[in-house]
Enzyme design. Structure first.
Site, PDB file in Angstrom:
ATOM      1  N   ASP A 124       0.795  -1.219   0.000  1.00 56.63           N
ATOM      2  CA  ASP A 124       0.000   0.000   0.000  1.00 56.63           C
ATOM      3  C   ASP A 124       0.833   1.277   0.000  1.00 56.63           C
ATOM      4  OD1 ASP A 124      -2.539   1.461   0.419  1.00 56.63           O
ATOM      5  OD2 ASP A 124      -1.625   1.941   2.348  1.00 56.63           O
ATOM      6  N   ASP A 146       4.834   0.704   4.124  1.00 55.38           N
ATOM      7  CA  ASP A 146       4.864  -0.524   4.921  1.00 55.38           C
ATOM      8  C   ASP A 146       4.595  -1.726   4.027  1.00 55.38           C
ATOM      9  OD1 ASP A 146       2.217  -0.215   4.309  1.00 55.38           O
ATOM     10  OD2 ASP A 146       1.538   0.152   6.355  1.00 55.38           O
ATOM     11  N   TYR A 189      -7.018   2.759   9.677  1.00 51.29           N
ATOM     12  CA  TYR A 189      -6.214   2.890   8.449  1.00 51.29           C
ATOM     13  C   TYR A 189      -7.047   3.421   7.290  1.00 51.29           C
ATOM     14  CZ  TYR A 189      -3.019   0.636  11.485  1.00 51.29           C
ATOM     15  OH  TYR A 189      -2.220   0.400  12.561  1.00 51.29           O
ATOM     16  N   GLU A 227       5.143  10.121   3.220  1.00 55.70           N
ATOM     17  CA  GLU A 227       4.897   8.715   2.873  1.00 55.70           C
ATOM     18  C   GLU A 227       4.133   8.658   1.557  1.00 55.70           C
ATOM     19  OE1 GLU A 227       2.907   6.325   5.841  1.00 55.70           O
ATOM     20  OE2 GLU A 227       3.310   4.477   4.733  1.00 55.70           O
TER      21      GLU A 227
END
Ligand SMILES: *[C@@H]1O[C@H](CO)[C@@H](O)[C@H](O)[C@H]1NC(C)=O
Ligand SMILES: *[C@@H]1O[C@H](CO)[C@@H](O)[C@H](O)[C@H]1NC(C)=O
Ligand SMILES: *[C@@H]1O[C@H](CO)[C@@H](O)[C@H](O)[C@H]1NC(C)=O
Ligand SMILES: *[C@@H]1O[C@H](CO)[C@@H](O)[C@H](O)[C@H]1NC(C)=O
Length: 523
Positions: A104, A107, A255, A496
């Site tokens: 995704d 991670d 999430y 990120e």
């Protein structure tokens, strides 16, 4: 959309000459207008249709690389020197092969909801802009990435009413900082079924498969019909077992919390209509619009909110499909699509105020780049729909705007992303002279030959050195509202990347690669 053939044989040359004159005039006027505008220093120089804009072409080639960085499974033709096989046993606990798919973000989670959205948007980009991608040799890689994702989604759907929606437990995964190639922890699975329904994730997966079925319709008809079969089953499952996955599986809220499933049902039905031309799906969007579509209220296209995408996609039908142009059931969608467009154009009377001083659409602190990029993608689509169908303007209040106003907006967002901003920072890693060097991405932050595992790998998160591996094509979260940015590896809010951002940016850049716009037809 099949163009109607001309009604008389001899007027076609006359129309041809008129069109030629119009094009020449348009080019001359554009050049003159451009020459007087000082703020548009690096605009596309008007050229013959089809000429490639190098800036966006270079950026597209870079953006595409991030998909390769995110691939799980036994890699084929791997071009990323610091990546290798990983996740080979994913799915084992249910006797499924869930080794493929895309990680995704920074991670090693495979979250089905955003992954399916990635596949839907990538399919849409390919369907509209295959020619542009192909001219830069990016079409085959894009289709390869799409198939890598839909192979996973197919395997995640072993029977009509069962869909695996997550590989890995984020709480467990986030206790490690390691390379995907060396991870050895248990990869638990999460699924939805009739007892634990998840309408939004089932419907988004249906949308992805329906859209992808169109992509592979000619090149791989067997695969295409398999995708379509899964898409139809998943839509039925989603529709007849209504319930939000966020409510039924509360752990996902931390999430990818979904704020509702109505948008995904409409989005899936819209894609299924495009894929099948079965009127049932069109009736579905007409009948359920009042309940789910929030007509008249512009919103932001994202992994959570598919409404603006649905509005633009359904407008496509009113532009191109004879017999649907005045369709009552589609009217609300078309009007709302225009309202979305009117919100984006900076000098429109209904322009949104969600912008930075430098003009970047700015809606949220986390992953701030998602909204400007998704908005710009929709704006170029709408602009190209107008151009292709010969519609010259649309109204926002008492002011009318042209397709070129939408394109100009889209370029402004892309240019900001690529470095035309106060930080002079490209938020697309690998593009330009200055881009984030401390991207929050495990694989990029750990040398490929490092002998570290789950826990001792955290020293690479804390390292003061830039990432040893460049995560080419990563689109990071982006700036604060005040246009500053902190290039720190622990800054997951701003630094990120995510794969769904990549799908959106690939769509946007593909649309900006050439000045001409005549869309690839897919129905
Ligand atoms: C651009 O500038 C030239 C000379 O300065 C002027 O003659 C022309 O009218 C201007 N064109 C537009 C579209 O403003
Ligand atoms: C998830 O979304 C729902 C619906 O919008 C909301 O009520 C809930 O508070 C959200 N959960 C979290 C953890 O943000
Ligand atoms: C910019 O905004 C961020 C987040 O709100 C804040 O932490 C930072 O201090 C601001 N920077 C400047 C220069 O104002
Ligand atoms: C990241 O690390 C720096 C330096 O150690 C620290 O000052 C900062 O608060 C950390 N930021 C986050 C978001 O954890």
């Amino acid at each position: 959309m099949a163009k109607s053939s001309s009604r008389c044989c001899c007027c076609s040359w006359f129309i041809g000459i008129l069109v030629l004159i119009a094009v020449v005039l348009a080019v001359v006027i554009t050049i003159r207008n451009k020459a007087n505008r000082s703020d548009d220093g690096d605009d596309i120089v008007p050229g013959p249709p089809g000429s490639i804009d190098k800036k966006y072409a270079d950026a597209l080639k870079i953006a595409m690389q991030f998909f390769d960085i995110q691939k799980s499974g036994k890699l084929e033709n791997n071009k990323i020197p610091w990546r290798g096989d990983s996740g080979l046993k994913d799915g084992n606990e249910a006797s499924l092969d869930l080794s493929k798919g895309l990680y995704d973000a920074g991670d090693h989670m495979k979250f089905g909801f955003p992954m399916a959205f990635t596949a839907t948007v990538l399919s849409w980009s390919i369907l509209e802009y295959a020619d542009q991608m192909d001219s830069l040799n990016q079409l085959d890689p894009a289709k390869h990435t799409l198939k890598w994702t839909t192979d996973f989604l197919i395997n995640a759907h072993p029977s009509a009413n069962v869909l695996y929606i997550q590989v890995g437990d984020p709480e467990v995964d986030h206790k490690c900082w390691d390379r995907p190639e060396t991870m050895s922890r248990k990869r638990s699975l999460t699924k939805i079924d009739t007892e634990t329904p998840g309408t939004e994730v089932a419907a988004e997966t249906a949308a992805a498969m329906a859209a992808a079925s169109l992509v592979f319709k000619e090149s791989d008809p067997k695969y295409s019909s398999s995708l379509l079969k899964h898409a139809k089953q998943l839509f039925d499952f989603a529709d007849s077992n209504r319930g939000s996955y966020s409510v039924n599986i509360p752990a996902v809220q931390k999430y990818y919390n979904s704020t509702g499933y109505g948008d995904e049902l409409l989005w899936a039905a819209s894609w299924l209509y495009h894929a099948t031309e079965d009127k049932t799906y069109l009736d579905f969007v007409s009948k359920n619009g009042d309940e789910f579509a929030n007509f008249g209220s512009p919103s932001w296209f994202s992994w959570d909110n598919k409404l603006p995408g649905t509005q633009i996609l359904l407008s496509r039908l009113t532009f191109f499909k004879k017999g649907l142009s005045g369709s009552k059931g589609l009217q609300g969608y078309k009007e709302t699509a225009e309202a979305v467009m009117c919100g984006l154009i900076p000098n429109s009377p209904t322009a949104t105020s969600s912008r930075t001083d430098g003009g970047l659409i700015w809606v949220a602190e986390w992953n701030a780049m998602q909204h400007p990029v998704s908005s710009a993608f929709l704006a170029t689509l709408y602009s190209d729909y107008m151009l292709t169908s010969g519609i010259e303007q649309f109204s926002c209040g008492d002011t009318s705007f042209k397709p070129s106003d939408l394109r100009k907006f889209a370029r402004s967002q892309a240019d900001y992303m690529l470095g035309k901003n106060p930080e002079k920072m490209s938020y697309l890693v690998g593009y330009g002279e200055k881009y984030p060097e401390f991207v929050h991405h495990r694989g990029a932050s750990i040398p490929a030959d490092a002998n570290t595992g789950c826990k001792d790998g955290f020293k690479w998160l804390q390292s003061e050195e830039p990432n040893p591996n460049v995560a080419y094509g990563a689109l990071v979260g982006g700036p604060f509202l005040n246009e500053t940015f902190i290039d720190a590896r622990n800054n997951s809010m701003q630094n990120e990347p995510s794969t769904y951002n990549s799908a959106l940016v690939v769509g946007l850049l593909s649309s900006l690669v050439t000045t001409s716009s005549s869309l690839e037809s897919f129905m």
